[in-house]
Design an enzyme around this catalytic site. Structure first.
Site, short mmCIF file in Angstrom:
data_model
loop_
_atom_site.label_atom_id
_atom_site.label_comp_id
_atom_site.label_asym_id
_atom_site.label_seq_id
_atom_site.Cartn_x
_atom_site.Cartn_y
_atom_site.Cartn_z
N SER A 335 0.85 -1.20 0.00
CA SER A 335 0.00 0.00 0.00
C SER A 335 0.89 1.24 0.00
O SER A 335 2.11 1.15 0.07
CB SER A 335 -0.93 -0.02 1.22
OG SER A 335 -0.17 0.02 2.40
N TYR A 336 0.24 2.42 -0.04
CA TYR A 336 0.98 3.69 -0.19
C TYR A 336 2.03 3.85 0.92
O TYR A 336 1.69 3.75 2.11
CB TYR A 336 0.00 4.86 -0.17
CG TYR A 336 0.61 6.15 -0.62
CD1 TYR A 336 1.14 6.28 -1.90
CD2 TYR A 336 0.68 7.26 0.22
CE1 TYR A 336 1.71 7.47 -2.31
CE2 TYR A 336 1.24 8.45 -0.19
CZ TYR A 336 1.75 8.55 -1.47
OH TYR A 336 2.33 9.73 -1.88
N PRO A 337 3.31 4.07 0.55
CA PRO A 337 4.37 4.02 1.57
C PRO A 337 4.59 5.31 2.35
O PRO A 337 5.49 5.38 3.16
CB PRO A 337 5.61 3.67 0.75
CG PRO A 337 5.34 4.26 -0.59
CD PRO A 337 3.86 4.22 -0.80
#
Length: 862
Positions: A335-337
């Site tokens: 997922s978005y880091p």
């Protein structure tokens, strides 16, 4: 049919999102800039059939900069940069022609859906895209909504389809907070950097940094490293004594006990305790307690924790770790880091993510056991309201990701599995002994339920010798009692992981910018990365921070930047006025700047102690044209020439070697020429130190060598050695490198194209005549009879490098092995042999002849 334009942040994301939304039924084509693709398909939008065009940008479309004249370091007082100097938005990468590309694709569209990354930077890019596209889109009916914003956290079918069904609007306040940060960092950073760089580089020769930069976040980051260095330097070790006792519960075993007083700093008192305890023959058990203890599973993973672990456990720098995490995200693995959140929302599909990992041989057993027994709800963490914690979104193998990509993915997955595992439980037994009047303790731990430590073994409870079974009042024979002499030790240099913790604690930078600031202090030669990824400040870094402390401690302390970050967050929340925050902060730093300039002597005193003045550094190289004494060549960054007699410093091209050029002199100013070279596989050209810094002709700019000089008769100038227009870039001219024999070459004076030709020729000269076909200058070539490749054993030939069939096999195009900041122009895509007419300059029918252009400028002497 209505047309919907959709824009993502990167080309790879656009492809992934289009593939999901079109269910793989799309057509793709390259956009006009050759970098971004356009994926088209038909579907429905707001209840009607529509034609979708999905494309992307490449990060920021625009960047903030001062208008032209304020970019000159020499002509502008840095103090003007705080308020007087107007700024403008310029294309972040002009070569990508991103604005034109967006306008071409956006023309005639009815709706726009923004798929930029869901963080503040992403919101800012949304408005950059809208600024480019809205003027060319179809005008909406009075109340019709045309702008939509997609909110998503991972590139999975579920998340993307969900985002498409729940479109929102871009957030103007978050975009403004980024604008404010950009303008503050530009104005404050440039003013301080320009002043201190010019001041100190004009005085000291061995600073070994091309830029002495200041940054509102970068400088406090360096401050943490220097603060630790100062603690190490001022540390004075102290001797202390510890009483150690061993008892023998059974004949073959012994148990080491810890003294309850821990340590004493007086030798005589320690000796007294030793004497008292030695009188006792046995150790008596005073108490036995058993407690079940719990080691909590970790909180869900956010950016800062990921960067900490990557540095401490995986040996990856924060910048590198962030790049890998972004790649894993765009490929759909995680997922978005970039997130500050450590709390999963109630509706997050934890089981779905866990099932994805059920077939990976490394953790399949653990995952299957969790799925069958039921998962634990992750611990309640901090909800920053941005993205969910970093989570693996699909299964991967080491072969797919390779190297560092796999190591980071493996850690993220193990961390996720640990968050839904049980806590680790263990039984702690504490036995308290008395030996004479002194008390000693022994602690033992036995794991009863390993929980999350099965998947994260580095967190497991260390295996210890089991304690003997005993009860209060039991007596054990004493094996030995001795006094150990030890010394206190200094702290070690900060690790990157510790620095990240400090930056987060004090609010310096954001989860996205922390890696950039740490990378900057390494790049500027303020700190070096030692073994164990520890950051050791250099002499320059130490002196700068001490200088700031001496003049104005707030420039280096985290307090003022932390307060600014809070104000920027208030702008993002719509609770503070953008213009007021900007004006107020700039006013504070403007006052600080004036005080800093007035007090610079304080920092200069520290510099004098650590660095050598220009006159005392470097080695004599070439003669000054004014006093005819030798100037010294200072090799330390930025390399330059200094004439101590005239007290003048002349900058030189960087990232190459400089040597004297045959003791030849410039016909204009009598300075001895020097030769810059980027190596045997690169390019080289002579330059006059004075002309390089003070252009003699109107059409020349600062930083031009002889290969761009328009002098009509000088034997080293473009007019005498220019051959033809560059085969790759727009404005460059291919110039003969007269020092390159016997491996002759000509190189573009703008980009990094190098053409090798006439190897082993005895002489190569540029003829005054030009080619009838392509207008390039003809070349006269002399070969030795033994090595002549010319037909019929000829040794001489005059012809066009591009058009003459005799020269066809003797010309080869390459790219310079090294680029340096002076080399403007593209990387070029065509490589290999350059033959005949196929390599005509730019393929134009009538390129400008260097000869005529130069001759026309002959009158422009200064």
């Amino acid at each position: 049919m209505k047309t919907v334009l959709m824009v993502a942040e990167k080309p790879s994301l656009a492809q992934s999102i289009a593939k999901i939304l079109s269910r793989g039924n799309m057509s793709s084509r390259k956009g006009l800039n050759g970098v971004c693709s356009v994926h088209e398909y038909t579907g429905s939008f707001v209840g009607q059939s529509a034609h979708f065009k999905m494309t992307s940008v490449c990060g920021h479309v625009m960047t903030l900069d001062f208008i032209g004249k304020y970019n000159s370091w020499d002509k502008v007082d840095p103090a003007e940069l705080f308020s007087k100097a107007p700024t403008e938005k310029k294309e972040a990468n002009p070569k990508l022609t991103m604005v034109k590309f967006l306008q071409v694709e956006g023309r005639g569209c009815d709706y726009i859906v923004l798929w930029l990354d869901c963080d503040k930077e992403g919101e800012n890019i949304c408005f950059e895209v809208l600024e480019a596209v809205l003027p060319v889109m179809n005008k909406p009916r009075s109340t019709e909504r045309t702008i939509y914003r997609a909110k998503f956290s991972s590139i999975t079918d579920t998340d993307i389809c969900n985002a498409m069904n729940h479109l929102g609007e871009p957030n103007r306040n978050e975009a403004l907070s980024v604008d404010a940060r950009q303008e503050l960092d530009l104005r404050i950073g440039c003013a301080f950097t320009r002043f201190q760089t010019k001041y100190f580089q004009g005085k000291y020769g061995n600073l070994d940094s091309s830029l002495i930069s200041f940054g509102p976040c970068q400088t406090p980051t360096l401050g943490f490293c220097v603060e630790r260095h100062d603690k190490i330097q001022s540390f004075k070790p102290e001797t202390y004594w510890v009483l150690q006792a061993k008892v023998n519960p059974e004949k073959e075993s012994s148990l080491t006990l810890d003294w309850d007083r821990v340590r004493v700093f007086d030798r005589e008192i320690a000796q007294m305790f030793l004497n008292i305890t030695k009188m006792a023959k046995e150790a008596k058990v005073e108490s036995v307690s058993k407690k079940e203890k719990v080691k909590q599973r970790p909180l869900a993973l956010n950016t800062v924790e990921m960067l900490r672990v990557a540095s401490a456990a995986l040996g990856m720098g924060p910048q590198h770790a962030m790049q890998i995490a972004e790649r894993l995200y765009t490929q759909g693995y995680i997922s978005y880091p970039r997130t500050e959140t450590t709390h999963y929302p109630e509706n997050f599909d934890l089981k779905g993510c866990l099932r994805q990992q059920a077939n990976n041989p490394y953790w399949a057993e653990t995952v299957k056991a969790l799925l069958s027994e039921g998962i634990n709800r992750p611990r309640k963490g901090h909800d920053a309201g941005d993205h969910p914690p970093i989570t693996p979104m699909r299964a991967a193998t080491e072969a797919e990701l390779g190297g560092d990509g796999w190591r980071l993915y493996e850690y993220i997955t193990k961390h996720f599995i640990a968050t839904v595992s049980a806590d680790c439980k263990y039984l702690q037994t504490t036995i308290s002994f008395s030996i004479g009047p002194e008390r000693f303790t022994c602690i033992g731990k036995v794991v009863t339920s390993p929980g999350f430590t099965e998947i994260m073994p580095w967190h497991s409870i260390p295996v210890e010798e089991s304690l003997p079974h005993c009860e209060k009042g039991d007596l054990f024979p004493i094996g030995e009692i001795k006094l150990l002499e030890k010394q206190t030790s200094p702290p070690d240099y900060l690790t990157e992981a510790e620095l990240i913790t400090l930056m987060e604690k004090h609010g310096i930078g954001t989860d996205a910018s922390i890696p950039v600031h740490i990378n900057n202090i390494c790049q500027r030669n303020y700190v070096t990365v030692e073994s164990g990824r520890r950051l050791k400040p250099t002499n320059l870094g130490i002196v700068l921070v001490h200088g700031y402390y001496k003049i104005d401690a707030e420039l280096v302390l985290p307090t003022i930047r932390s307060a600014v970050e809070k104000q920027l967050n208030l702008i993002a929340l719509g609770k503070a006025n953008y213009h007021q925050v900007l004006e107020h902060t700039l006013d504070i730093f403007k006052r600080k700047f004036h005080y800093f300039v007035d007090s610079i002597a304080g920092m200069d005193e520290l510099m004098e102690v650590s660095f050598s003045p220009l006159a005392a550094t470097g080695k004599p190289l070439s003669r000054c044209g004014k006093c005819h004494r030798f100037m010294k060549y200072i090799q330390a960054k930025p390399s330059r020439l200094h004439c101590s007699h005239c007290d003048e410093t002349y900058s030189l091209p960087q990232n190459g070697t400089i040597k004297l050029y045959k003791e030849l002199r410039c016909p204009l100013d009598d300075f001895e020429l020097v030769l810059w070279s980027s190596g045997s596989r690169g390019k080289s050209y002579p330059l006059c130190p004075y002309c390089y810094n003070h252009p003699p002709f109107r059409d020349m700019k600062k930083g031009m060598g002889c290969n761009e000089c328009t002098h009509p008769t000088c034997q080293h100038s473009l007019s005498m050695l220019g051959i033809g227009q560059c085969v790759e870039c727009e404005n460059g001219v291919l110039v003969l490198d007269s020092t390159s024999g016997p491996k002759w070459k000509m190189a573009c004076n703008k980009c990094n194209v190098v053409v090798h030709f006439f190897e082993n020729a005895h002489k190569v000269r540029v003829s005054p005549e030009t080619c009838d076909l392509c207008d390039a200058a003809l070349v006269d070539v002399d070969f030795n009879k033994a090595k002549s490749p010319l037909p019929g054993d000829e040794t001489q030939h005059s012809g066009c490098v591009f058009c003459d069939p005799v020269f066809q096999d003797l010309v080869e195009l390459k790219h310079a092995a090294m680029r340096h900041p002076m080399h403007r122009g593209g990387q070029g895509k065509r490589q290999g042999r350059g033959r005949g007419k196929g390599r005509r300059p730019g393929g134009r029918l009538n390129p400008k002849k260097p000869k005529d252009k130069m001759a026309a400028l002959a009158a422009y002497f200064v």
